[in-house]
Design a protein around this motif. Sequence first.
Motif, PDB file in Angstrom:
ATOM      1  N   UNK A 213     -38.538  13.719  56.352  1.00  0.00           N
ATOM      2  CA  UNK A 213     -38.297  13.326  57.735  1.00  0.00           C
ATOM      3  C   UNK A 213     -37.815  14.526  58.566  1.00  0.00           C
ATOM      4  N   UNK A 214     -36.887  15.305  58.006  1.00  0.00           N
ATOM      5  CA  UNK A 214     -36.357  16.470  58.712  1.00  0.00           C
ATOM      6  C   UNK A 214     -37.363  17.614  58.717  1.00  0.00           C
ATOM      7  N   UNK A 215     -38.064  17.801  57.598  1.00  0.00           N
ATOM      8  CA  UNK A 215     -39.038  18.897  57.495  1.00  0.00           C
ATOM      9  C   UNK A 215     -40.129  18.739  58.542  1.00  0.00           C
ATOM     10  N   UNK A 216     -40.618  17.507  58.743  1.00  0.00           N
ATOM     11  CA  UNK A 216     -41.664  17.263  59.734  1.00  0.00           C
ATOM     12  C   UNK A 216     -41.155  17.504  61.157  1.00  0.00           C
ATOM     13  N   UNK A 217     -39.839  17.441  61.336  1.00  0.00           N
ATOM     14  CA  UNK A 217     -39.257  17.714  62.658  1.00  0.00           C
ATOM     15  C   UNK A 217     -39.071  19.207  62.895  1.00  0.00           C
ATOM     16  N   UNK A 218     -39.379  20.033  61.854  1.00  0.00           N
ATOM     17  CA  UNK A 218     -39.294  21.483  62.009  1.00  0.00           C
ATOM     18  C   UNK A 218     -38.083  22.118  61.374  1.00  0.00           C
ATOM     19  N   UNK A 219     -37.336  21.352  60.580  1.00  0.00           N
ATOM     20  CA  UNK A 219     -36.128  21.884  59.934  1.00  0.00           C
ATOM     21  C   UNK A 219     -36.454  22.226  58.479  1.00  0.00           C
ATOM     22  N   UNK A 220     -36.264  23.482  58.039  1.00  0.00           N
ATOM     23  CA  UNK A 220     -36.535  23.848  56.641  1.00  0.00           C
ATOM     24  C   UNK A 220     -35.704  23.008  55.677  1.00  0.00           C
ATOM     25  N   UNK A 221     -36.268  22.725  54.498  1.00  0.00           N
ATOM     26  CA  UNK A 221     -35.559  21.846  53.564  1.00  0.00           C
ATOM     27  C   UNK A 221     -34.224  22.409  53.112  1.00  0.00           C
TER      28      UNK A 221
END
Length: 270
Positions: A213-221
């Motif tokens: 969910x966060x990765x798709x928003x542009x935040x690295x894992x």
Amino acid sequence: MDYKLKNILSIYWGKGFLFLTILCTHLVLAQQTVTGRIIDDNGDNLSAVTIVNMSTDKKAYSNSMGMFSIEANSNDELRFVKEDFKRVSRRVLTDGANTQLLITLFQIPKDIGEVKIVKKLSGDLEQDSRIVAKVDKGEQVKQAVGLPEPIGKMREKPAEVKSVLLPILLGNLNVQGVYDLVSGKARKQKRLYRYDDLQEHIEWVRSRVEDDYFVKAGIPDNKISEFIEFSFVAKPQVRTYVKARNLSGALLRMEEVIPLFIERLKNSHQ
């Protein structure tokens, strides 16, 4: 008489200033840079490990080679934290030596659950928050059987200035409370409790929302936990919703600070 009084005050002020100067110089000289390397139990370098000086609240992060550096004083406690690994604490400069540390973090074993097909996100955050939310089976059981929630946390309450000084004025001396304030124990307890509460709130979100969910928003894992902490500061309402166990509300407010965090990451790499 006024002239003598001024001379006395001038002498005491000069001695006090000298004492403070010596004390500050000692504190500055006592602080050193502690360096080291962090590896996992296979000997591989660990990056993005958070290093926290529990005495000063200073933070540092290990690089791609597992190397780090952080300011510390004698006998300070450094805590090493990384998601999916057991946290490690280490006292530093205990013998005055400043040798490089080698820290090993051990991975927490994880059970592989059943494979589930996740629905495609729609773009509607309120709807998506229900899709990406992980099922908390423990919470379901508690609600089903009606288990009562514990009242507060079972931990020692730090001494407060008001609760210690007021009884003294009434003729009652709280020896332990005075010691806790003077020695700095109460201050360290509050700092530790704030840190533990922060980690608990971050973990509450991480345990309920898929990383994707966060990765798709542009935040690295490897920046997800850092983003959640950033959202608590940039948008305090996020943490208010977390404390209220309102995931949808927390995610709605988090969405507002995602662009700020991504811009911050871009600037740090320039």
